[in-house]
Design a protein around this motif. Structure first.
Motif, mmCIF file in Angstrom:
data_model
loop_
_atom_site.group_PDB
_atom_site.id
_atom_site.type_symbol
_atom_site.label_atom_id
_atom_site.label_comp_id
_atom_site.label_asym_id
_atom_site.label_seq_id
_atom_site.Cartn_x
_atom_site.Cartn_y
_atom_site.Cartn_z
ATOM 1 N N ARG A 141 0.828 -1.214 0.000
ATOM 2 C CA ARG A 141 0.000 0.000 0.000
ATOM 3 C C ARG A 141 0.857 1.257 0.000
ATOM 4 O O ARG A 141 0.567 2.228 -0.708
ATOM 5 C CB ARG A 141 -0.921 0.012 1.226
ATOM 6 N N LEU A 142 1.937 1.212 0.777
ATOM 7 C CA LEU A 142 2.818 2.368 0.869
ATOM 8 C C LEU A 142 3.651 2.573 -0.398
ATOM 9 O O LEU A 142 4.134 3.675 -0.644
ATOM 10 C CB LEU A 142 3.775 2.200 2.059
ATOM 11 N N GLY A 143 3.840 1.504 -1.170
ATOM 12 C CA GLY A 143 4.705 1.579 -2.339
ATOM 13 C C GLY A 143 6.140 1.177 -2.053
ATOM 14 O O GLY A 143 7.017 1.328 -2.904
ATOM 15 N N LEU A 144 6.398 0.641 -0.839
ATOM 16 C CA LEU A 144 7.752 0.172 -0.519
ATOM 17 C C LEU A 144 8.099 -1.089 -1.294
ATOM 18 O O LEU A 144 9.264 -1.349 -1.584
ATOM 19 C CB LEU A 144 7.875 -0.108 0.981
ATOM 20 N N VAL A 145 7.103 -1.913 -1.593
ATOM 21 C CA VAL A 145 7.316 -3.073 -2.464
ATOM 22 C C VAL A 145 6.393 -2.928 -3.666
ATOM 23 O O VAL A 145 5.332 -2.299 -3.593
ATOM 24 C CB VAL A 145 7.065 -4.418 -1.735
ATOM 25 N N GLN A 146 6.821 -3.506 -4.775
ATOM 26 C CA GLN A 146 6.054 -3.366 -6.010
ATOM 27 C C GLN A 146 5.128 -4.547 -6.265
ATOM 28 O O GLN A 146 4.135 -4.408 -6.964
ATOM 29 C CB GLN A 146 7.017 -3.193 -7.199
ATOM 30 N N GLU A 147 5.437 -5.701 -5.666
ATOM 31 C CA GLU A 147 4.573 -6.864 -5.799
ATOM 32 C C GLU A 147 4.655 -7.697 -4.524
ATOM 33 O O GLU A 147 5.718 -7.765 -3.886
ATOM 34 C CB GLU A 147 4.978 -7.749 -6.989
ATOM 35 N N VAL A 148 3.547 -8.337 -4.173
ATOM 36 C CA VAL A 148 3.514 -9.338 -3.100
ATOM 37 C C VAL A 148 3.132 -10.666 -3.744
ATOM 38 O O VAL A 148 2.141 -10.743 -4.472
ATOM 39 C CB VAL A 148 2.511 -8.966 -1.997
ATOM 40 N N VAL A 149 3.939 -11.691 -3.483
ATOM 41 C CA VAL A 149 3.732 -12.997 -4.098
ATOM 42 C C VAL A 149 3.669 -14.062 -3.012
ATOM 43 O O VAL A 149 4.075 -13.817 -1.873
ATOM 44 C CB VAL A 149 4.869 -13.321 -5.097
ATOM 45 N N PRO A 150 3.163 -15.250 -3.321
ATOM 46 C CA PRO A 150 3.153 -16.320 -2.318
ATOM 47 C C PRO A 150 4.560 -16.622 -1.808
ATOM 48 O O PRO A 150 5.536 -16.582 -2.570
ATOM 49 C CB PRO A 150 2.568 -17.509 -3.085
ATOM 50 N N ALA A 151 4.662 -16.892 -0.517
ATOM 51 C CA ALA A 151 5.966 -17.204 0.078
ATOM 52 C C ALA A 151 6.630 -18.350 -0.676
ATOM 53 O O ALA A 151 5.998 -19.353 -0.991
ATOM 54 C CB ALA A 151 5.794 -17.574 1.550
ATOM 55 N N GLY A 152 7.895 -18.174 -0.964
ATOM 56 C CA GLY A 152 8.660 -19.151 -1.722
ATOM 57 C C GLY A 152 8.828 -18.787 -3.178
ATOM 58 O O GLY A 152 9.655 -19.368 -3.875
ATOM 59 N N ARG A 153 8.042 -17.820 -3.638
ATOM 60 C CA ARG A 153 8.120 -17.419 -5.036
ATOM 61 C C ARG A 153 8.819 -16.079 -5.253
ATOM 62 O O ARG A 153 9.025 -15.645 -6.373
ATOM 63 C CB ARG A 153 6.703 -17.395 -5.637
ATOM 64 N N GLN A 154 9.234 -15.427 -4.178
ATOM 65 C CA GLN A 154 9.754 -14.071 -4.281
ATOM 66 C C GLN A 154 11.044 -13.987 -5.113
ATOM 67 O O GLN A 154 11.200 -13.065 -5.921
ATOM 68 C CB GLN A 154 9.960 -13.455 -2.892
ATOM 69 N N VAL A 155 11.948 -14.928 -4.944
ATOM 70 C CA VAL A 155 13.204 -14.874 -5.700
ATOM 71 C C VAL A 155 12.948 -15.166 -7.177
ATOM 72 O O VAL A 155 13.482 -14.487 -8.064
ATOM 73 C CB VAL A 155 14.246 -15.856 -5.120
ATOM 74 N N GLU A 156 12.120 -16.158 -7.432
ATOM 75 C CA GLU A 156 11.777 -16.486 -8.816
ATOM 76 C C GLU A 156 11.168 -15.281 -9.525
ATOM 77 O O GLU A 156 11.518 -14.971 -10.668
ATOM 78 C CB GLU A 156 10.795 -17.658 -8.831
ATOM 79 N N ARG A 157 10.247 -14.579 -8.839
ATOM 80 C CA ARG A 157 9.610 -13.424 -9.464
ATOM 81 C C ARG A 157 10.613 -12.297 -9.692
ATOM 82 O O ARG A 157 10.590 -11.629 -10.744
ATOM 83 C CB ARG A 157 8.456 -12.939 -8.590
ATOM 84 N N ALA A 158 11.505 -12.078 -8.739
ATOM 85 C CA ALA A 158 12.539 -11.058 -8.909
ATOM 86 C C ALA A 158 13.437 -11.389 -10.094
ATOM 87 O O ALA A 158 13.810 -10.504 -10.889
ATOM 88 C CB ALA A 158 13.361 -10.925 -7.633
ATOM 89 N N GLN A 159 13.773 -12.652 -10.237
ATOM 90 C CA GLN A 159 14.620 -13.057 -11.353
ATOM 91 C C GLN A 159 13.889 -12.941 -12.688
ATOM 92 O O GLN A 159 14.507 -12.642 -13.720
ATOM 93 C CB GLN A 159 15.143 -14.470 -11.126
ATOM 94 N N GLU A 160 12.572 -13.164 -12.687
ATOM 95 C CA GLU A 160 11.795 -12.964 -13.909
ATOM 96 C C GLU A 160 11.854 -11.505 -14.353
ATOM 97 O O GLU A 160 12.061 -11.207 -15.541
ATOM 98 C CB GLU A 160 10.336 -13.377 -13.675
ATOM 99 N N LEU A 161 11.659 -10.587 -13.408
ATOM 100 C CA LEU A 161 11.736 -9.173 -13.736
ATOM 101 C C LEU A 161 13.142 -8.778 -14.151
ATOM 102 O O LEU A 161 13.333 -7.972 -15.077
ATOM 103 C CB LEU A 161 11.276 -8.336 -12.546
ATOM 104 N N ALA A 162 14.144 -9.362 -13.479
ATOM 105 C CA ALA A 162 15.533 -9.084 -13.839
ATOM 106 C C ALA A 162 15.814 -9.509 -15.271
ATOM 107 O O ALA A 162 16.515 -8.808 -16.016
ATOM 108 C CB ALA A 162 16.479 -9.794 -12.874
#
Length: 261
Positions: A176-197
């Motif tokens: 809500r604050l904009g500190l993070v751009q996406e919230v994903v299910p636990a365990g998927r955060q690194v995969e999603r970051a690497q997809e964006l990378a």
């Protein structure tokens, strides 16, 4: 080597992944880990094949933040430095990566660790992430730029709501604050970051880096004059009677009595 145990580095397809790897201590950051992180950033910065960097943490927690038992002696003697040859300052307040940095976080993201991700350009959070910047409750002040970058990111009142109360906030509030751009299910955060990378890394590298440089200059330009005040402010507070009172109260299992001295 100790550094190889506390920071892990790998690169593939133009993306370097730097992992805090001290899971037995909830990735608490001691001086060796901080130095090794700076060295990993330097390595990525000077590897012409790397175009984007992903920062992650091993285990249940991204990082609880500073390891007080390991860090306090150096801080009390004023020996800690953000800079050294062969390193990039992980807070980005002096030297900084010129390549995009994406943070992927889960579990506890405490104080110093929160400041590490404030230096990132994009942030992905697991839905179990819990953030905190609690220095004021411990008698100190954020020395890694949270008091500067958090107001820039979320606005003054929103930042002070959490910086001054020293309370923790969940992933939903961070989104809500904009500190993070996406919230994903636990365990998927690194995969999603690497997809964006991977998406970013596919673009012309010079265009990406110049866009980042100009954007950062416009966004943080006026704030740079206070970066040099962060560590001295913390050192001053560590030498205060109130800080000594907090330590004494902890040892004596009682409530502290502060006197603003």
């Amino acid at each position: 080597m100790k550094q190889a145990r506390t920071i892990r580095y790998q690169s593939a397809a133009h993306v370097a992944t730097v992992e805090l790897h001290r899971p037995e201590h909830a990735n608490a950051i001691d001086p060796d880990t901080f130095a090794a992180l700076g060295e990993a950033y330097h390595r990525a910065e000077h590897d012409s094949d790397v175009r984007v960097v992903v920062l992650s943490g091993a285990g249940a927690d991204f990082s609880v933040g500073l390891d007080p038992n390991a860090f306090l002696p150096a801080l009390q003697k004023r020996l800690f430095s953000l800079d050294a040859p062969g390193r990039i300052n992980p807070f980005g307040t002096s030297s900084r990566l010129s390549k995009p940095l994406i943070a992927a976080v889960q579990g506890t993201v405490g104080a110093m660790a929160h400041e590490l991700i404030l230096a990132a350009d994009l942030r992905i959070a697991a839905d179990d992430a819990c953030f905190g910047q609690g220095e004021v409750s411990r008698g100190t002040t954020p020395a890694g730029c949270a008091s500067v970058r958090m107001p820039l990111e979320v606005g003054w009142g929103n930042a002070m709501r959490w910086l001054l109360t020293a309370e923790d906030w969940p992933a939903e509030e961070a989104l809500r604050l904009g500190l993070v751009q996406e919230v994903v299910p636990a365990g998927r955060q690194v995969e999603r970051a690497q997809e964006l990378a991977a998406v970013i890394a596919a673009h012309p590298p010079l265009a990406v880096r110049e866009t980042l440089r100009i954007g950062r200059r416009a966004y943080e330009g006026a704030a740079h004059h206070v970066y040099g005040e962060l560590l001295p402010a913390m050192y001053s507070l560590i030498g205060s009677a109130d800080f000594a009172e907090r330590l004494a109260a902890m040892q004596e299992d009682r409530e502290p009595v502060y006197t603003a001295r």
